[in-house]
Design a protein around this motif. Structure first.
Motif, PDB file in Angstrom:
ATOM      1  N   VAL A 238       0.845  -1.187   0.000  1.00 33.26           N
ATOM      2  CA  VAL A 238       0.000   0.000   0.000  1.00 33.26           C
ATOM      3  C   VAL A 238       0.882   1.239   0.000  1.00 33.26           C
ATOM      4  O   VAL A 238       2.091   1.165   0.263  1.00 33.26           O
ATOM      5  CB  VAL A 238      -0.947   0.022   1.224  1.00 33.26           C
ATOM      6  CG1 VAL A 238      -1.860  -1.198   1.217  1.00 33.26           C
ATOM      7  CG2 VAL A 238      -0.146   0.074   2.530  1.00 33.26           C
ATOM      8  N   ALA A 239       0.279   2.381  -0.292  1.00 33.00           N
ATOM      9  CA  ALA A 239       1.021   3.636  -0.281  1.00 33.00           C
ATOM     10  C   ALA A 239       1.449   3.987   1.147  1.00 33.00           C
ATOM     11  O   ALA A 239       0.743   3.698   2.118  1.00 33.00           O
ATOM     12  CB  ALA A 239       0.156   4.752  -0.855  1.00 33.00           C
ATOM     13  N   THR A 240       2.596   4.622   1.241  1.00 32.34           N
ATOM     14  CA  THR A 240       3.066   5.099   2.541  1.00 32.34           C
ATOM     15  C   THR A 240       2.226   6.308   2.976  1.00 32.34           C
ATOM     16  O   THR A 240       2.090   7.283   2.239  1.00 32.34           O
ATOM     17  CB  THR A 240       4.536   5.516   2.463  1.00 32.34           C
ATOM     18  OG1 THR A 240       5.326   4.388   2.083  1.00 32.34           O
ATOM     19  CG2 THR A 240       5.031   6.039   3.805  1.00 32.34           C
ATOM     20  N   ASN A 241       1.654   6.204   4.150  1.00 32.47           N
ATOM     21  CA  ASN A 241       0.966   7.341   4.767  1.00 32.47           C
ATOM     22  C   ASN A 241       0.954   7.121   6.280  1.00 32.47           C
ATOM     23  O   ASN A 241       1.550   6.153   6.779  1.00 32.47           O
ATOM     24  CB  ASN A 241      -0.445   7.551   4.188  1.00 32.47           C
ATOM     25  CG  ASN A 241      -1.420   6.439   4.540  1.00 32.47           C
ATOM     26  OD1 ASN A 241      -1.073   5.447   5.183  1.00 32.47           O
ATOM     27  ND2 ASN A 241      -2.667   6.604   4.114  1.00 32.47           N
ATOM     28  N   ALA A 242       0.271   7.974   7.003  1.00 35.63           N
ATOM     29  CA  ALA A 242       0.279   7.869   8.457  1.00 35.63           C
ATOM     30  C   ALA A 242      -0.303   6.552   8.938  1.00 35.63           C
ATOM     31  O   ALA A 242       0.185   5.950   9.908  1.00 35.63           O
ATOM     32  CB  ALA A 242      -0.499   9.042   9.063  1.00 35.63           C
ATOM     33  N   VAL A 243      -1.332   6.065   8.248  1.00 35.89           N
ATOM     34  CA  VAL A 243      -2.003   4.844   8.692  1.00 35.89           C
ATOM     35  C   VAL A 243      -1.154   3.611   8.397  1.00 35.89           C
ATOM     36  O   VAL A 243      -0.975   2.747   9.267  1.00 35.89           O
ATOM     37  CB  VAL A 243      -3.391   4.708   8.028  1.00 35.89           C
ATOM     38  CG1 VAL A 243      -4.102   3.451   8.522  1.00 35.89           C
ATOM     39  CG2 VAL A 243      -4.244   5.933   8.307  1.00 35.89           C
ATOM     40  N   SER A 244      -0.621   3.500   7.187  1.00 37.78           N
ATOM     41  CA  SER A 244       0.183   2.316   6.859  1.00 37.78           C
ATOM     42  C   SER A 244       1.446   2.257   7.706  1.00 37.78           C
ATOM     43  O   SER A 244       1.888   1.176   8.112  1.00 37.78           O
ATOM     44  CB  SER A 244       0.528   2.294   5.368  1.00 37.78           C
ATOM     45  OG  SER A 244       1.315   3.401   4.990  1.00 37.78           O
ATOM     46  N   THR A 245       2.029   3.413   8.002  1.00 40.03           N
ATOM     47  CA  THR A 245       3.205   3.451   8.871  1.00 40.03           C
ATOM     48  C   THR A 245       2.863   2.968  10.279  1.00 40.03           C
ATOM     49  O   THR A 245       3.639   2.238  10.910  1.00 40.03           O
ATOM     50  CB  THR A 245       3.773   4.875   8.924  1.00 40.03           C
ATOM     51  OG1 THR A 245       4.111   5.303   7.602  1.00 40.03           O
ATOM     52  CG2 THR A 245       5.017   4.933   9.809  1.00 40.03           C
ATOM     53  N   GLU A 246       1.692   3.358  10.753  1.00 39.35           N
ATOM     54  CA  GLU A 246       1.260   2.913  12.080  1.00 39.35           C
ATOM     55  C   GLU A 246       1.019   1.409  12.098  1.00 39.35           C
ATOM     56  O   GLU A 246       1.378   0.725  13.073  1.00 39.35           O
ATOM     57  CB  GLU A 246      -0.018   3.651  12.491  1.00 39.35           C
ATOM     58  CG  GLU A 246      -0.496   3.292  13.894  1.00 39.35           C
ATOM     59  CD  GLU A 246      -1.725   4.072  14.327  1.00 39.35           C
ATOM     60  OE1 GLU A 246      -2.250   3.770  15.425  1.00 39.35           O
ATOM     61  OE2 GLU A 246      -2.181   4.971  13.576  1.00 39.35           O
ATOM     62  N   VAL A 247       0.424   0.873  11.043  1.00 37.11           N
ATOM     63  CA  VAL A 247       0.182  -0.570  10.967  1.00 37.11           C
ATOM     64  C   VAL A 247       1.497  -1.333  11.012  1.00 37.11           C
ATOM     65  O   VAL A 247       1.644  -2.323  11.748  1.00 37.11           O
ATOM     66  CB  VAL A 247      -0.606  -0.927   9.691  1.00 37.11           C
ATOM     67  CG1 VAL A 247      -0.665  -2.445   9.509  1.00 37.11           C
ATOM     68  CG2 VAL A 247      -2.015  -0.351   9.749  1.00 37.11           C
ATOM     69  N   VAL A 248       2.479  -0.893  10.230  1.00 37.79           N
ATOM     70  CA  VAL A 248       3.786  -1.556  10.221  1.00 37.79           C
ATOM     71  C   VAL A 248       4.424  -1.510  11.600  1.00 37.79           C
ATOM     72  O   VAL A 248       5.011  -2.494  12.073  1.00 37.79           O
ATOM     73  CB  VAL A 248       4.707  -0.909   9.164  1.00 37.79           C
ATOM     74  CG1 VAL A 248       6.133  -1.433   9.302  1.00 37.79           C
ATOM     75  CG2 VAL A 248       4.178  -1.177   7.761  1.00 37.79           C
ATOM     76  N   ASP A 249       4.299  -0.385  12.275  1.00 35.20           N
ATOM     77  CA  ASP A 249       4.875  -0.251  13.610  1.00 35.20           C
ATOM     78  C   ASP A 249       4.207  -1.210  14.604  1.00 35.20           C
ATOM     79  O   ASP A 249       4.901  -1.870  15.396  1.00 35.20           O
ATOM     80  CB  ASP A 249       4.712   1.192  14.098  1.00 35.20           C
ATOM     81  CG  ASP A 249       5.280   1.393  15.501  1.00 35.20           C
ATOM     82  OD1 ASP A 249       6.490   1.187  15.684  1.00 35.20           O
ATOM     83  OD2 ASP A 249       4.495   1.739  16.399  1.00 35.20           O
ATOM     84  N   ILE A 250       2.896  -1.305  14.554  1.00 35.19           N
ATOM     85  CA  ILE A 250       2.185  -2.223  15.449  1.00 35.19           C
ATOM     86  C   ILE A 250       2.585  -3.664  15.164  1.00 35.19           C
ATOM     87  O   ILE A 250       2.836  -4.457  16.076  1.00 35.19           O
ATOM     88  CB  ILE A 250       0.658  -2.041  15.303  1.00 35.19           C
ATOM     89  CG1 ILE A 250       0.228  -0.663  15.806  1.00 35.19           C
ATOM     90  CG2 ILE A 250      -0.090  -3.134  16.061  1.00 35.19           C
ATOM     91  CD1 ILE A 250      -1.220  -0.322  15.507  1.00 35.19           C
ATOM     92  N   GLU A 251       2.679  -4.008  13.886  1.00 34.36           N
ATOM     93  CA  GLU A 251       3.059  -5.374  13.516  1.00 34.36           C
ATOM     94  C   GLU A 251       4.469  -5.707  13.994  1.00 34.36           C
ATOM     95  O   GLU A 251       4.751  -6.848  14.377  1.00 34.36           O
ATOM     96  CB  GLU A 251       2.977  -5.549  11.998  1.00 34.36           C
ATOM     97  CG  GLU A 251       1.573  -5.725  11.458  1.00 34.36           C
ATOM     98  CD  GLU A 251       1.590  -6.248  10.033  1.00 34.36           C
ATOM     99  OE1 GLU A 251       1.832  -7.460   9.835  1.00 34.36           O
ATOM    100  OE2 GLU A 251       1.360  -5.443   9.114  1.00 34.36           O
TER     101      GLU A 251
END
Length: 329
Positions: A238-251
């Motif tokens: 997916v495109a990098t944005n605030a939400v995808s970055t947060e998902v990666v961090d949680i994972e």
């Protein structure tokens, strides 16, 4: 540029606009069809099978050229009524269907009995071979560069395309990381009979996504994507944005799907496309963003790709071969 794919599917150019959730709507698909390429409505973008019938009719009002419908089949706790969507496709007289997700074997008898040609999208050679064995008419092979779900093997197109071409006898469409004439020529050289593009078609005038999304694709580079759901073995690019970055961090700290479900809800991604709020949710985009620097009409894009591809083949590549032959002589 005639290939096994154009001959088998009755289109002018070996270029496909594959199914994209919230994007594969009438205006885009009709523009792709009119350009001589093959476009796909996305069945599940429509809330009901009846809505799909109406969208097919609306597309036919806009073009008299061939187009298809994508039916993505995925396991789900509350699955959509796939059989009803399939019947809507059949009853509407559609001649080409793109399947993706799970094995389409349960749907093939119904589609084939209706005279429908089926392209199945795969992310591995073994799945492509299986798809040919169960009776699909063509395979679209998705390399690791692609938007959406690239599978779990992490094999890029430079390897995946020729590896699949060695095993298949049916037409092969290369998908993932392709956005221009150079990608088209490379795919043909690697053994494909055509190319599939998603992110590139999303960034066109007729694409129904918000202009802010298109401008962000132009601004982004090949590095501006995130791989989410890696820890859940359901990788998505997916495109990098605030939400995808947060998902990666949680994972990265360990999680269950329930821990990120509120962030990745499809309705939030739809909001991105419809309102242009780039941080409203996750939205799919491939590494081909790094090759996109304008927002052309679909016709301009397809004409440019074909013209430049022919120039590359008959010009630069031909002159390179001629010079090497001369040097050897």
């Amino acid at each position: 540029m005639r290939t096994k794919f154009t001959e088998a599917f009755g289109v002018e150019h070996p270029i496909v606009q594959g199914g994209m959730m919230w994007v594969g709507r009438a205006e885009l698909v009709a523009a792709v069809a009119d350009s001589g390429a093959l476009g796909f409505l996305t069945a599940l973008t429509q809330p009901t099978p009846e809505d799909l019938v109406a969208e097919i009719a609306r597309t036919r009002e806009l073009t008299d050229k061939p187009f298809g419908v994508n039916l993505t089949i995925l396991p789900s706790i509350n699955p959509p009524p796939y059989a009803e969507y399939r019947q809507a496709i059949i009853d509407s007289g559609i001649g080409i269907v793109e399947t993706a997700g799970s094995n389409p074997v349960d749907h093939l008898p119904h589609l084939k009995d209706a005279g429908i040609k089926v392209i199945h999208k795969c992310t591995s050679v073994r799945h492509a071979v299986k798809a040919e064995q169960v009776g699909v008419d063509a395979v679209s092979i998705d390399g690791f560069e692609c938007a959406g779900h690239p599978g779990e093997d992490d094999v890029a197109g430079l390897i995946l395309i020729p590896a699949a071409a060695r095993k298949l006898t049916i037409p092969l469409i290369a998908s993932g990381g392709i956005a221009d004439a150079r990608g088209l020529v490379a795919a043909l050289a690697l053994g494909a009979d055509g190319v599939n593009m998603g992110t590139r078609f999303m960034c066109t005038v007729e694409s129904p996504v918000a202009h802010a999304v298109k401008e962000q694709i132009v601004a982004n580079t090949e590095r501006d994507t995130e791989l989410i759901f890696r820890s859940l073995r359901n990788t998505a690019r997916v495109a990098t944005n605030a939400v995808s970055t947060e998902v990666v961090d949680i994972e990265s700290r360990g999680c269950e799907f329930a821990d990120i479900q509120h962030l990745v809800a499809g309705a939030r991604g739809r909001t991105v496309f419809e309102r242009g709020d780039l941080d409203a949710g996750i939205w799919t985009a491939g590494q081909s963003q790094g090759l996109i620097d304008d927002i052309p009409t679909v016709r301009e894009l397809v004409t440019r790709m074909v013209t430049e591809a022919e120039s590359i083949i008959t010009g630069r590549l031909a002159s390179t071969v001629d010079s090497r032959i001369g040097a050897v002589s």
